[in-house]
Design an enzyme around this catalytic site. Structure first.
Site, mmCIF file in Angstrom:
data_model
loop_
_atom_site.group_PDB
_atom_site.id
_atom_site.type_symbol
_atom_site.label_atom_id
_atom_site.label_comp_id
_atom_site.label_asym_id
_atom_site.label_seq_id
_atom_site.Cartn_x
_atom_site.Cartn_y
_atom_site.Cartn_z
ATOM 1 C CB CYS A 51 -1.144 -0.222 1.492
ATOM 2 S SG CYS A 51 0.198 0.057 3.162
ATOM 3 C CB CYS A 92 -3.554 -2.614 8.109
ATOM 4 S SG CYS A 92 -4.119 -1.512 6.727
HETATM 5 FE FE1 FES Z 1 -0.588 0.845 4.332
HETATM 6 FE FE2 FES Z 1 -3.110 -0.129 6.353
HETATM 7 S S1 FES Z 1 -2.917 1.417 4.262
HETATM 8 S S2 FES Z 1 -1.177 0.156 6.572
#
Ligand code: FES
Length: 145
Positions: free
Chosen positions: A56, A125
């Site tokens: 992410c 996450c």
């Molecule tokens: Fe990257 Fe939660 S969106 S760690």
């Protein structure tokens, strides 16, 4: 003075709106860990460190002190989202006092369960946090700092 009061009122209203949105989306435990995270920071002289840049684009870091094969102290840092902060905080509490082997058994599902779940789009996450904890411990076992 009236302008300042109006501004304060507007900011308070916006904050209440944000809080209400978060409360709809996240469990009470997620909000507690996110709003008041524990064990945030970087240990000055760690026995091991794990840093991972997640898919992410957010980075998670764990630094750990060990004693007698147990996690004595563990801190985390992240530039990630609120759920990653909640996961990091919860995971440091789960890992503290565990043996290296026990801490390596902490799975992303355990983190999610401890937080009473996360929305589907934030489940990764918890995996980033689990992977980073494991990486730090594996670095220690492999003799890397
Ligand atoms: Fe990257 Fe939660 S969106 S760690």
């Amino acid at each position: 003075m009236k302008d300042n009061d109006d501004l304060d009122e507007m900011v308070r209203g916006l904050q209440e709106q944000i809080d209400a949105e978060e409360e709809k989306e996240f469990s009470a435990k997620v909000l507690r860990e996110y709003r008041n995270p524990q064990n945030v920071g970087r240990i000055k002289e760690p026995d091991c460190v794990g840093i991972i840049l997640g898919p992410c684009g957010d980075t998670m870091e764990f630094s750990i002190n060990l004693r007698n094969n147990r996690v004595r102290r563990v801190l985390f840092m992240t530039d990630g989202c609120g759920p990653s902060i909640a996961c990091g905080s919860m995971t440091t509490k789960m890992a503290t006092g565990k043996t290296i082997e026990e801490a390596l058994q902490i799975r992303d599902l355990d983190i999610l369960n401890a937080l009473d779940g996360l929305p589907e789009e934030n489940r990764h996450c918890a995996k980033l946090v689990m992977d980073t904890l494991h990486k730090a411990l594996c670095n220690f076992m492999e003799g890397n700092p």
